[in-house]
Design a protein around this motif. Structure first.
Motif, PDB file in Angstrom:
ATOM      1  N   VAL A   9      29.255  31.597  54.246  1.00 21.36           N
ATOM      2  CA  VAL A   9      30.655  31.340  53.896  1.00 21.36           C
ATOM      3  C   VAL A   9      31.152  30.228  54.807  1.00 21.36           C
ATOM      4  O   VAL A   9      31.111  30.350  56.037  1.00 21.36           O
ATOM      5  CB  VAL A   9      31.540  32.594  54.070  1.00 21.36           C
ATOM      6  N   THR A  10      31.607  29.138  54.201  1.00 20.15           N
ATOM      7  CA  THR A  10      32.172  28.052  55.013  1.00 20.15           C
ATOM      8  C   THR A  10      33.689  28.241  55.096  1.00 20.15           C
ATOM      9  O   THR A  10      34.296  28.854  54.219  1.00 20.15           O
ATOM     10  CB  THR A  10      31.854  26.667  54.421  1.00 20.15           C
ATOM     11  N   GLY A  11      34.274  27.715  56.158  1.00 16.50           N
ATOM     12  CA  GLY A  11      35.714  27.922  56.348  1.00 16.50           C
ATOM     13  C   GLY A  11      36.016  29.391  56.567  1.00 16.50           C
ATOM     14  O   GLY A  11      37.064  29.909  56.165  1.00 16.50           O
ATOM     15  N   ALA A 154      31.568  25.873  40.333  1.00 16.92           N
ATOM     16  CA  ALA A 154      32.876  25.750  40.994  1.00 16.92           C
ATOM     17  C   ALA A 154      33.773  26.824  40.385  1.00 16.92           C
ATOM     18  O   ALA A 154      33.545  27.282  39.259  1.00 16.92           O
ATOM     19  CB  ALA A 154      33.468  24.357  40.790  1.00 16.92           C
ATOM     20  N   MET A 155      34.772  27.245  41.163  1.00 15.66           N
ATOM     21  CA  MET A 155      35.481  28.475  40.793  1.00 15.66           C
ATOM     22  C   MET A 155      36.685  28.245  39.880  1.00 15.66           C
ATOM     23  O   MET A 155      37.687  27.674  40.286  1.00 15.66           O
ATOM     24  CB  MET A 155      35.924  29.228  42.050  1.00 15.66           C
ATOM     25  N   THR A 156      36.576  28.736  38.642  1.00 12.50           N
ATOM     26  CA  THR A 156      37.725  28.780  37.737  1.00 12.50           C
ATOM     27  C   THR A 156      38.054  30.231  37.355  1.00 12.50           C
ATOM     28  O   THR A 156      38.859  30.473  36.462  1.00 12.50           O
ATOM     29  CB  THR A 156      37.462  27.948  36.452  1.00 12.50           C
ATOM     30  N   ASN A 186      39.130  21.273  34.604  1.00 15.13           N
ATOM     31  CA  ASN A 186      39.306  21.179  36.049  1.00 15.13           C
ATOM     32  C   ASN A 186      40.104  22.373  36.576  1.00 15.13           C
ATOM     33  O   ASN A 186      41.049  22.817  35.918  1.00 15.13           O
ATOM     34  CB  ASN A 186      40.072  19.881  36.354  1.00 15.13           C
ATOM     35  N   HIS A 187      39.756  22.860  37.756  1.00 13.58           N
ATOM     36  CA  HIS A 187      40.620  23.833  38.430  1.00 13.58           C
ATOM     37  C   HIS A 187      41.792  23.056  39.032  1.00 13.58           C
ATOM     38  O   HIS A 187      41.800  22.695  40.195  1.00 13.58           O
ATOM     39  CB  HIS A 187      39.867  24.587  39.525  1.00 13.58           C
ATOM     40  N   SER A 188      42.763  22.763  38.186  1.00  7.48           N
ATOM     41  CA  SER A 188      43.924  21.968  38.611  1.00  7.48           C
ATOM     42  C   SER A 188      44.991  22.210  37.558  1.00  7.48           C
ATOM     43  O   SER A 188      44.780  22.995  36.618  1.00  7.48           O
ATOM     44  CB  SER A 188      43.577  20.473  38.636  1.00  7.48           C
TER      45      SER A 188
HETATM   46  P1  NAI Z   1      42.567  27.809  55.084  1.00  7.28           P
HETATM   47  O1  NAI Z   1      43.148  26.503  55.482  1.00  7.28           O
HETATM   48  O2  NAI Z   1      43.211  29.082  55.495  1.00  7.28           O
HETATM   49  O3  NAI Z   1      41.054  27.873  55.556  1.00  7.28           O
HETATM   50  C1  NAI Z   1      40.176  26.816  55.436  1.00  7.28           C
HETATM   51  C2  NAI Z   1      39.206  26.899  56.582  1.00  7.28           C
HETATM   52  O4  NAI Z   1      38.221  25.886  56.414  1.00  7.28           O
HETATM   53  C3  NAI Z   1      39.856  26.655  57.966  1.00  7.28           C
HETATM   54  O5  NAI Z   1      39.590  27.741  58.801  1.00  7.28           O
HETATM   55  C4  NAI Z   1      39.197  25.363  58.423  1.00  7.28           C
HETATM   56  O6  NAI Z   1      38.980  25.362  59.847  1.00  7.28           O
HETATM   57  C5  NAI Z   1      37.888  25.406  57.682  1.00  7.28           C
HETATM   58  N1  NAI Z   1      37.244  24.092  57.543  1.00  7.28           N
HETATM   59  C6  NAI Z   1      37.819  22.870  57.400  1.00  7.28           C
HETATM   60  N2  NAI Z   1      36.891  21.913  57.356  1.00  7.28           N
HETATM   61  C7  NAI Z   1      35.698  22.537  57.456  1.00  7.28           C
HETATM   62  C8  NAI Z   1      34.358  22.070  57.490  1.00  7.28           C
HETATM   63  N3  NAI Z   1      34.066  20.763  57.425  1.00  7.28           N
HETATM   64  N4  NAI Z   1      33.373  22.992  57.597  1.00  7.28           N
HETATM   65  C9  NAI Z   1      33.657  24.301  57.696  1.00  7.28           C
HETATM   66  N5  NAI Z   1      34.908  24.793  57.691  1.00  7.28           N
HETATM   67  C10 NAI Z   1      35.918  23.919  57.562  1.00  7.28           C
HETATM   68  O7  NAI Z   1      42.423  27.731  53.482  1.00  7.28           O
HETATM   69  P2  NAI Z   1      42.182  28.925  52.462  1.00  7.28           P
HETATM   70  O8  NAI Z   1      43.491  29.468  52.038  1.00  7.28           O
HETATM   71  O9  NAI Z   1      41.163  29.847  53.006  1.00  7.28           O
HETATM   72  O10 NAI Z   1      41.601  28.107  51.222  1.00  7.28           O
HETATM   73  C11 NAI Z   1      40.370  27.437  51.310  1.00  7.28           C
HETATM   74  C12 NAI Z   1      40.204  26.493  50.146  1.00  7.28           C
HETATM   75  O11 NAI Z   1      40.140  27.212  48.932  1.00  7.28           O
HETATM   76  C13 NAI Z   1      41.343  25.491  49.976  1.00  7.28           C
HETATM   77  O12 NAI Z   1      40.774  24.229  49.668  1.00  7.28           O
HETATM   78  C14 NAI Z   1      42.084  26.004  48.773  1.00  7.28           C
HETATM   79  O13 NAI Z   1      42.758  24.966  48.098  1.00  7.28           O
HETATM   80  C15 NAI Z   1      40.952  26.552  47.960  1.00  7.28           C
HETATM   81  N6  NAI Z   1      41.328  27.515  46.921  1.00  7.28           N
HETATM   82  C16 NAI Z   1      40.636  27.457  45.736  1.00  7.28           C
HETATM   83  C17 NAI Z   1      40.915  28.332  44.737  1.00  7.28           C
HETATM   84  C18 NAI Z   1      40.168  28.257  43.449  1.00  7.28           C
HETATM   85  O14 NAI Z   1      40.551  28.989  42.529  1.00  7.28           O
HETATM   86  N7  NAI Z   1      39.149  27.455  43.285  1.00  7.28           N
HETATM   87  C19 NAI Z   1      41.963  29.351  44.878  1.00  7.28           C
HETATM   88  C20 NAI Z   1      42.602  29.358  46.163  1.00  7.28           C
HETATM   89  C21 NAI Z   1      42.288  28.454  47.135  1.00  7.28           C
END
Ligand code: NAI
Length: 327
Positions: A9-11, A154-156, A186-188
């Protein structure tokens, strides 16, 4: 007992990570008899917070959690992994152009793709959640040519779940009555939630909800704008529902899709429905428990065709904006 599977899990220290890791460690991702090793990637500034999350994971004493690795090194993060859940990305900040956002994230997902190709398990599958997720997936995929097309997603699914609930509420039925609710493109905010081919209790949605203006108008915009509404209400973006959709996405890849249904996943297009090849595009998908395929032959009205063209055009624009980041 089974050999543990490695899940990256990244991030991991972010909001979604906090809602996701505990569910993975409890067995909800890979099943109640499959031990897991969590490989958690974060950037340096977030490592301290990540250690706190690890303490909490330890304090759950999950029987299935066979190990936890925390790192900011891509090689360590993806070593031997079977599932790469790419959640971490850089959010759009005030005044940031969409193009800048695409470029910043391209810089993250290219190297991650390379590391996946070099170090992951031979059965690796990748689900990109971090936005813009379709184009981030496209970038990662282009840097991992040896990992076959059908391993990239990718997540939709969050959009599908949102759409299902809106339809169920409107029809006054349980959400389990709604099927075949695919998200196209697109997820947008250009995504097309295809109510025309969705069903409620086995009947076409437009027959059950005989209100075309609502379906074409408020229904679509509610689903498209739901993320923004949650930010407005909660002061933070959707995280628990996003983590839930990650679990649903993976389960729907691993389990055969029930008859008469489909799930929404963005996959690498092979030109289905006239979408340009190679785009990571939201489609109706069926899984046989190991392989996923796009559901073919669904009819689209001129209205739906126009919506699908618009979201395709946006994905093409995104691809053009990051063309220099593709391998
Ligand atoms: P968040 O900002 O709470 O967490 C993101 C984490 O990623 C942070 O801890 C940050 O330090 C880390 N990070 C940044 N650059 C990194 C790198 N190069 N390598 C590893 N970790 C890195 O954001 P949240 O709320 O957890 O959302 C994460 C992503 O998911 C966002 O881009 C958000 O837009 C997206 N998202 C997508 C959804 C979808 O349906 N596809 C739904 C909800 C959110």
């Amino acid at each position: 007992t089974k050999t543990p599977m490695h899940v990256t899990v990244t991030g991991a220290a972010g909001q979604i990570g906090y809602a996701l890791l505990f569910r993975i460690a409890s067995g909800q991702l890979l099943g109640p008899d499959q031990p897991v090793v969590l490989r958690l990637l974060e950037i340096e500034p977030a490592m301290a917070a990540l250690e706190g999350v690890v303490m909490e994971l330890e304090d759950c004493a999950f029987p299935l959690l066979a190990g936890i690795e925390t790192t900011s090194d891509l090689k360590v993060a993806f070593e031997g992994t079977s599932w790469a859940l790419l959640v971490g990305s850089v959010p759009r900040k005030a005044g940031m152009e969409r193009k800048d956002l695409l470029t910043v994230n391209g810089g993250i997902f290219g190297p991650q793709g390379e590391a996946i190709a070099a170090h992951a398990a031979s059965d690796v599958r990748v689900l990109v959640v971090g936005n813009p997720c379709n184009t981030n997936c496209l970038i990662a995929r282009s840097h991992a040519k040896d990992v076959p097309d059908d391993r990239w997603f990718a997540m939709t699914r969050l959009d599908q779940n949102r759409a299902e609930t809106q339809l169920a509420k409107r029809a006054g039925v349980p959400v389990t009555e709604v099927a075949q609710m695919a998200i196209w493109g697109n997820h947008s905010s250009t995504q097309f939630p295809d109510f025309e081919n969705a069903t409620i209790g086995g009947r076409p949605v437009p027959e059950v909800i005989a209100d075309e203006a609502w379906l074409r108008g408020e229904f679509i915009t509610t689903v498209q704008q739901r993320g923004a509404e949650i930010i407005k209400a909660r002061g933070a973006s959707s995280a628990a529902s996003a983590a839930n959709a990650v679990i649903d996405s993976v389960r729907s890849i691993l389990e055969p899709t029930p008859a008469g249904d489909c799930v929404s996943l963005s996959v690498v297009s092979h030109g289905e429905y006239g979408v340009p090849e190679g785009l990571v595009f939201g489609y109706p998908i069926r899984s046989d428990g190991s392989r996923c395929q796009v559901v073919e032959g669904l009819p689209h009205s001129p209205f739906a065709q126009e919506k699908i063209q618009a979201t395709t055009a946006e994905l093409l624009e995104e691809r053009a904006a990051i063309a220099d980041l593709l391998a």
